[in-house]
Design an enzyme around this catalytic site. Structure first.
Site, short mmCIF file in Angstrom:
data_model
loop_
_atom_site.label_atom_id
_atom_site.label_comp_id
_atom_site.label_asym_id
_atom_site.label_seq_id
_atom_site.Cartn_x
_atom_site.Cartn_y
_atom_site.Cartn_z
N ASP A 588 0.69 -1.29 0.02
CA ASP A 588 0.17 -0.18 -0.06
C ASP A 588 0.71 1.20 0.08
OD1 ASP A 588 -1.56 -1.95 0.36
OD2 ASP A 588 -2.90 -1.30 1.94
N GLU A 790 -0.89 -9.50 12.65
CA GLU A 790 -0.73 -8.98 11.04
C GLU A 790 0.68 -8.53 10.87
OE1 GLU A 790 -3.57 -5.81 9.81
OE2 GLU A 790 -2.89 -6.10 7.86
#
Ligand SMILES: *[C@@H]1O[C@H](CO)[C@@H](O)[C@H](O)[C@H]1NC(C)=O
Ligand SMILES: *[C@@H]1O[C@H](CO)[C@@H](O)[C@H](O)[C@H]1NC(C)=O
Ligand SMILES: CC(=O)N[C@H]1CO[C@H](CO)[C@@H](O)[C@@H]1O
Length: 819
Positions: A588, A790
């Site tokens: 991202d 994560e």
């Protein structure tokens, strides 16, 4: 005497199961075994426990479990159903699990004071199964109830053939069902122990008929008709029936609700005179003042089953043998002898949670095939031409049951790198399901596969729309390439060492063997044939849609004198970046060229196409398609040369994105040292004798740049963007990229495995330290919180992002047991 008898009995029943196993499986072909062993599982992995069959799309039986404390006023607000990392359930973990066999999930729900152990086990042929629900209070001094709600829905609308009907009365209840696709079955619920909560005494009140049916002292049951596409709303439906029912009763009580009445008031009843249908709620409310709690079984038997799962001791035996078998399979695939007990528990649990995320999805997808990206302004795109398309199916694992319960194209490849080490054939089955999604005409596959309303309900609306212009790193091909390499190596060694006959017999081996596709070339070729046309399409789609704009480079490279060395047919960029983000890259907010330019060339896109090309070459090889193999070999070479000739910056000593300087028309390197610079190495693209290897080792080992006590950071500590903005891929440590870096170190420097003193000492030091740092940090976070995360903070190693992220973070199991 009694003891001896029960021991004998135990031996006998165990023996008969073992016997059934041998007999039943001798004739199971590979395909049958795959279908049967993977038919039933808790494939609605977004639920704490949600069972449905795989590949049954029209008339699946859908099962779910919910629970709450019905002794408190607002208990219904804490009715648990979908896994949600914010709902306050402290722990939900598959301690042991394998979708082929079953397993054990432990849930610690402190707010409801409930410690639940859920077992899911299957008969040896996979056709019948059982759920055992076992609950004890966490705090035994607290007086409360555990109200457990099971729902069953035999889907299959309007055909009249799919039914589910209740038989008999009492707490042990039985259903007979019929699924159009699967035939007849029956389901029995029976209590093993537990004390039901005491019923409220409404008799002395006015109008006792208002309270009719409100009785928590026995199993409550309500049947109604719920359309297939609403089945997943079981929680809402239950809540609304219950609150209407309780409200009407409470009104009659005129606010004088005796707390002892609550468990009865919060018991489901048919207040709306629903006609019985294919949807059933079954509610059992237990008094939890007893520390022993309660236990009941739900047993499903296919009607054709001659040898039914019936008695609770059979279920108990099946639980024991299932858990033992999974443990044994785990031990066969991972070497954890050097680890302490806690690490072994951690590894088995982490793998089990990854496998526990495997789901089967079927439903429509929302796609916008019209909207194009704006390559002038690079503003975020609004997909305003979204349409719901015809249903698709996907068998996949998920990054996180609580936060990302759906298929992710970019995560899946990494998840399969872990799964393939445990069950090669299962990984292949999943990869095939993904490849089946590749569209025949366009070659596209969505980057997030969100099928059906249930899956969509877990996604913010702006992210539900998929676009055929958006790509994502083709990690599935990285894994596919790895799998094919293994299979090819295996076959080469077998062809060399053994006669061919043993190969021919392999289609009928025992169920323990979950590496058949690796070891049986005939099977592999069958699969490869099926997949190849799809992959060709996908390759074309990817390489066409993400192709770089090259016209402006011709002159630039000519001027630099390298035009003859570069292959302008093979340069790429991610289509669809914005000023701040490049979502298609998977990384991202990792910094890219500023300002953005349509002529930008991304080194990671090129590297990923290199990986795709390599897999195409390998599959062509497996199929004996020699011309194709040669063609891909040539493209692979061109790409490897482009990596060095276009993307390697001598000045920065790393691989970088490239863009054009608007004024001087020169090639500009956009160098932000970090994961992107490592990819050509991590994906094993650069040649083993590359002169750049030393610089890459240097970059990874440098504590001022990428190396930390917790793993390699995503972006160099010296980069101007390090830790800035959203700080998602600008510093935090991600296990997926760290893992492939470790794997690449083993590939380029085999001495890291043997500690050969003549080897490259820098690489050996890096490998050992990096591996240990990653393992230690992930383990310590788990020890402290019970979760893997994560990503991990670059400064203190703390887990961040989604919790229970047993997607690619589960690769720590390979680090522990395979590296
Ligand atoms: C939950 O219950 C199991 C037994 O069913 C027990 O072994 C475990 O320690 C309990 N855990 C907690 C947190 O109460
Ligand atoms: C290699 O050496 C490192 C550092 O001394 C050590 O941690 C590691 O366990 C060794 N590996 C093997 C396979 O001996
Ligand atoms: C269809 C079928 O036969 N199913 C099985 C149900 O479970 C028992 C117990 O393991 C098996 O023996 C049956 O074969």
């Amino acid at each position: 005497m009694l003891r001896i008898y029960s021991l004998l009995y135990f031996l006998l029943t165990t023996l008969s199961i073992c016997h059934a196993e041998k007999g039943a499986n001798k004739d199971l072909s590979f395909y049958e075994y795959t279908e049967k062993s993977l038919l039933w599982a808790p494939y609605r992995s977004n639920c704490y426990l949600g069972v449905r069959p795989r590949n049954i799309d029209q008339s699946p039986l859908v099962v779910g479990l919910m629970w709450f404390d019905s002794s408190v006023n607002d208990g219904l607000n804490r009715l648990r159903h979908f896994v949600d990392q914010n709902d306050g359930v402290k722990q939900y973990t598959w301690e042991v699990y394998d979708p082929r066999l079953g397993g054990k999930e432990v849930i610690i729900d402190e707010e409801n004071n409930l410690n639940l152990t859920l077992y899911f086990v299957k008969s040896q042929d996979g056709e019948n199964w059982s759920i055992r629900v076992h609950g004890v209070p966490i705090d035994t001094s607290r007086k409360h109830t555990a109200s457990v709600v099971l729902y069953l829905s035999q889907n299959g609308e309007n055909d009249g053939e799919s039914q589910l009907i209740r038989l008999g009365n009492g707490n042990d209840i039985e259903f007979v069902g019929h699924s159009k696709e699967m035939g007849k079955y029956n389901i029995k619920l029976f209590d093993n122990y537990g004390k039901y909560a005491e019923a409220a005494n409404f008799e002395n009140l006015d109008n006792p008929e208002i309270y009719e049916g409100l009785d928590c002292s026995k199993t409550a049951h309500v049947s109604l008709h719920v359309p297939d596409e609403e089945t997943w709303k079981a929680r809402d439906i239950f809540q609304s029936i219950l609150s209407d029912s309780a409200t009407s009763a409470a009104q009659a009580l005129q606010g004088e609700v005796n707390p002892d009445f609550l468990p009865s008031l919060l018991t489901v009843r048919n207040i709306f005179q629903f006609q019985p249908g294919n949807f059933h709620f079954i509610q059992k409310t237990f008094d939890m003042s007893n520390p022993e709690g309660f236990e009941f079984d739900v047993v499903y038997n296919a009607a054709k089953s001659p040898n039914k799962l019936r008695k609770s001791n059979r279920v108990t035996n099946l639980i024991t043998s299932t858990l033992n078998e999974i443990q044994a399979r785990f031990n066969r695939h991972f070497d954890l002898k050097g680890q302490d007990e806690e690490h072994r528990v951690f590894a088995l649990q982490t793998l089990s949670n990854l496998l526990g995320g495997i789901g089967y999805f079927h439903g429509t997808q929302i796609v916008d095939r019209v909207t194009e990206f704006n390559d002038e302004t690079f503003e975020p795109t609004t997909f305003s031409h979204a349409k719901e398309e015809s249903p698709l199916s996907l068998f996949t694992s998920v990054p996180s049951r609580g936060f990302f319960p759906r298929g992710f194209y970019w995560d899946e490849g990494f998840q399969l790198l872990q799964i393939m080490e445990y069950d090669f054939d299962l990984a292949f089955e999943i990869i095939t399901s993904w490849f089946d999604l590749i569209e025949d005409d366009s070659g596209w596959v969505a980057r997030e596969v969100i099928l059906g309303a249930e899956a969509r309900s877990r996604v913010p609306e702006e992210f539900t729309v998929q676009s055929p212009n958006v790509a994502n790193p083709p990690t599935l091909l990285m894994t596919f390439s790895e799998m094919l390499s293994r299979a090819i190596d295996y076959q080469n060694s077998v062809n060399f060492n053994q006669d061919k006959e043993s190969n021919d017999n392999q289609e009928k081996t025992l169920r323990e063997d979950t590496n058949q596709l690796e070891q049986n070339s005939k099977l592999l070729v069958k699969y490869a044939k099926r997949i190849y046309p799809k992959l060709l399409k996908h390759y074309e789609w990817f390489t066409t849609s993400q192709k770089g704009l090259t016209e402006d480079y011709v002159e630039v490279f000519e001027e630099e004198g390298i035009l003859s060395k570069v292959h302008l047919d093979h340069v790429y960029r991610w289509l669809g970046r914005t000023v701040t983000h490049c979502l298609p890259s998977g990384l991202d907010d990792y910094p890219r060229a500023q300002p953005p330019d349509a002529a930008e060339l991304n080194v990671d896109t090129l590297a990923w196409v290199g990986v795709m090309t390599r897999s195409m070459k390998q599959i062509a090889h497996v199929l004996g398609a020699e011309d194709d193999e040669k063609r891909y070999l040539k493209i692979e070479k061109d790409i490897i040369q482009n990596l060095d000739n276009i993307h390697w910056s001598d000045k920065d000593k790393c691989y970088c994105d490239v863009t054009l300087d608007d004024y001087e028309d020169e090639r500009q390197f956009v160098c932000h040292e970090g994961y992107i610079s490592l990819l050509p190495f991590a994906l094993k693209l650069i040649p083993k004798d590359s002169i750049h290897l030393d610089s890459i080792i240097e970059l990874m080992s440098n504590e001022e740049k990428l190396f930390t006590d917790y793993g390699l950071v995503s972006l160099s500590k010296q980069d101007e963007y390090h830790g800035k903005g959203e700080n998602y891929w600008r510093g935090p440590i991600w296990v997926n990229i760290n893992y492939i870096c470790l794997d690449a170190l083993r590939f380029y420097y085999p001495e890291v495995i043997t500690n050969d003193s003549k080897g490259n000492s820098k690489a050996m030091k890096l490998y050992n330290e990096l591996k240990n740092n990653l393992i230690d940090n992930i383990f310590e976070n788990w020890q402290e919180t019970g979760y893997v995360y994560e990503n991990y903070n670059q400064n203190d190693g703390r887990g961040s992002g989604a919790k229970q992220f047993t997607g690619w973070t589960a690769l720590v199991v390979n680090m522990l047991g395979r590296m």
